[in-house]
Design a protein around this motif. Structure first.
Motif, PDB file in Angstrom:
ATOM      1  N   LEU A   8       0.861  -1.186   0.000  1.00 52.81           N
ATOM      2  CA  LEU A   8       0.000   0.000   0.000  1.00 52.81           C
ATOM      3  C   LEU A   8       0.891   1.228   0.000  1.00 52.81           C
ATOM      4  O   LEU A   8       1.806   1.340   0.828  1.00 52.81           O
ATOM      5  CB  LEU A   8      -0.899   0.009   1.235  1.00 52.81           C
ATOM      6  N   ILE A   9       0.635   2.155  -0.931  1.00 48.25           N
ATOM      7  CA  ILE A   9       1.446   3.369  -1.053  1.00 48.25           C
ATOM      8  C   ILE A   9       0.658   4.542  -0.491  1.00 48.25           C
ATOM      9  O   ILE A   9      -0.449   4.825  -0.949  1.00 48.25           O
ATOM     10  CB  ILE A   9       1.814   3.638  -2.519  1.00 48.25           C
ATOM     11  N   VAL A  10       1.250   5.231   0.475  1.00 48.50           N
ATOM     12  CA  VAL A  10       0.578   6.353   1.137  1.00 48.50           C
ATOM     13  C   VAL A  10       1.388   7.622   0.919  1.00 48.50           C
ATOM     14  O   VAL A  10       2.580   7.670   1.240  1.00 48.50           O
ATOM     15  CB  VAL A  10       0.416   6.102   2.650  1.00 48.50           C
ATOM     16  N   ASN A  58       3.978  -2.888   3.706  1.00 48.95           N
ATOM     17  CA  ASN A  58       3.997  -4.290   3.298  1.00 48.95           C
ATOM     18  C   ASN A  58       2.733  -4.985   3.798  1.00 48.95           C
ATOM     19  O   ASN A  58       2.517  -5.102   5.006  1.00 48.95           O
ATOM     20  CB  ASN A  58       5.255  -4.959   3.862  1.00 48.95           C
ATOM     21  N   LEU A  59       1.918  -5.462   2.882  1.00 51.44           N
ATOM     22  CA  LEU A  59       0.660  -6.124   3.243  1.00 51.44           C
ATOM     23  C   LEU A  59       0.808  -7.634   3.346  1.00 51.44           C
ATOM     24  O   LEU A  59      -0.179  -8.330   3.604  1.00 51.44           O
ATOM     25  CB  LEU A  59      -0.409  -5.788   2.198  1.00 51.44           C
ATOM     26  N   THR A  60       2.026  -8.131   3.168  1.00 55.67           N
ATOM     27  CA  THR A  60       2.240  -9.576   3.169  1.00 55.67           C
ATOM     28  C   THR A  60       2.901 -10.024   4.472  1.00 55.67           C
ATOM     29  O   THR A  60       3.272  -9.204   5.317  1.00 55.67           O
ATOM     30  CB  THR A  60       3.134  -9.999   1.983  1.00 55.67           C
ATOM     31  N   ILE A 113      11.524  -4.206   3.127  1.00 56.29           N
ATOM     32  CA  ILE A 113      10.358  -3.821   3.925  1.00 56.29           C
ATOM     33  C   ILE A 113       9.875  -5.063   4.673  1.00 56.29           C
ATOM     34  O   ILE A 113       9.479  -6.052   4.049  1.00 56.29           O
ATOM     35  CB  ILE A 113       9.242  -3.263   3.035  1.00 56.29           C
ATOM     36  N   PRO A 114       9.922  -5.049   6.001  1.00 56.40           N
ATOM     37  CA  PRO A 114       9.581  -6.251   6.771  1.00 56.40           C
ATOM     38  C   PRO A 114       8.098  -6.612   6.665  1.00 56.40           C
ATOM     39  O   PRO A 114       7.263  -5.775   6.344  1.00 56.40           O
ATOM     40  CB  PRO A 114       9.957  -5.852   8.202  1.00 56.40           C
TER      41      PRO A 114
END
Length: 269
Positions: free
Chosen positions: A192-194, A205-207, A241-242
Motif C-alpha cells: 500500500l502506497i501512502v 507491506n501487506l504480506t 520492507i519487513p
C-alpha cells in the motif's frame, strides 16, 4: 533550492503551454495555474536515484518500418506543421515551440533555453507503455521518448538531445517504436502506497514476508492543463520492507499534489 527549482518549472511549463494556447486561438481559455514544487534530493537510504522506466528488455514493442503513409499534418508536405496525426498508433502530436526551464527528460534538472517541445496525445484505447518518435530536420535526427501515457491523456516531451526550437524547421517523421499494454500495473495486493503530504511516500507491506525491493513509478502532472510534463517516468525504490511493516522514502523528483503514481512492482533486487 526547492523554491528556485519550483520557479523554473512554473516559468517553463506556463511559457510553453502559453505558446500552444496562442497558436490554437485560446481554445482552452483561462489563466495557467502554477506548477508544483520540485522536492529536494532524497536523504533516505532506502530511496535510490530516480531512473527512467520501463525496462526496455520488458517491452513487447511494435517497431515502425519507416512507412509514414498513415501520418498526416495540418500543412503541405515540406513545410512546418503545428499538428500531426499518427494514424497507425492513434497518436496526436502538437508542436509547442521553445521551452525554457529545467530539463526533466534525463532527471538532471539542468537549466535549458529554447529546447524543442512537442505534446503527444494518446488517442487509442490502451496505455502507451513506451514510445520513441524519430524525426528528420534538415538532415539531423531528433528523438522524443515517452512512457506510461494512459488512453486519452497528453504529455509535453522535450527533444532528447536538447535540440533548439526553430520555427522554420520542417520535422519529418522517419520512424517510431511503440509498445502498449492494457493497463498500468500496481502491486496493490502486496504493498500500500501512502502519500504523506510532504513529498514523501510510505510503502506498507501487506504480506507476511519481507519485500526485498518495491519500485514505485510516477510522473509530473500539470492539473490545470490536464497534461503530463516530461516523457520520463521516474522510479523510486524502497528496500527490505519487513512483513507487516513499512518504509518511508523521499523520492528525489516526487512532489505531493504535483505527481501521479503510474504503477508499482516487487523485485528480488
Amino acid at each position: 533550492m526547492k523554491n528556485k527549482k519550483t520557479l523554473w518549472i512554473v516559468i517553463a511549463v506556463v511559457a510553453v503551454l502559453a505558446i500552444a494556447l496562442v497558436v490554437y486561438l485560446c481554445t482552452r481559455p483561462g489563466e495557467a495555474a502554477t506548477t508544483p514544487d520540485t522536492p529536494t534530493e532524497s536523504t533516505t537510504p532506502n530511496a535510490d536515484p530516480d531512473v527512467e522506466s520501463p525496462d526496455p528488455d520488458a517491452l513487447s514493442a511494435t517497431v515502425g518500418n519507416g512507412d509514414t503513409s498513415n501520418v498526416t499534418t495540418d500543412t503541405a508536405a515540406g513545410t512546418p506543421w503545428k499538428t500531426m496525426t499518427d494514424g497507425d498508433y492513434s497518436v496526436g502530436i502538437r508542436s509547442l515551440g521553445g521551452y525554457d526551464g529545467l530539463f526533466v527528460e534525463d532527471g538532471s534538472d539542468d537549466s535549458v533555453t529554447n529546447v524543442l517541445a512537442l505534446q503527444f496525445t494518446n488517442n487509442g484505447s490502451t496505455v502507451i507503455q513506451y514510445a520513441e518518435y524519430a524525426f528528420d530536420a534538415g538532415g539531423e535526427t531528433l528523438v522524443f521518448k515517452l512512457s506510461d501515457l494512459p488512453a486519452g491523456e497528453s504529455v509535453v516531451v522535450l527533444e532528447a538531445n536538447r535540440h533548439a526550437y526553430d520555427s522554420a524547421a520542417v520535422l519529418e517523421l522517419t520512424d517510431r517504436v511503440v509498445a502498449t499494454v492494457d493497463e498500468l500495473t500496481f502491486a496493490s495486493d502486496q504493498v500500500l502506497i501512502v502519500d504523506n503530504g510532504d513529498s514523501s511516500l510510505t510503502l506498507m507491506n501487506l504480506t507476511d514476508e519481507t519485500l526485498p525491493v518495491v519500485r514505485v513509478f510516477y510522473k509530473y502532472y500539470y492539473e490545470e492543463e490536464r497534461t503530463f510534463v516530461g516523457g520520463i517516468t521516474y522510479t523510486a525504490k524502497g528496500r527490505s520492507i519487513p512483513a507487516g511493516g513499512s518504509v518511508t522514502i523521499y523520492p528525489s523528483h516526487y512532489v505531493t499534489d504535483g505527481c501521479v503514481l503510474m504503477g508499482s512492482a516487487i523485485y528480488s533486487e
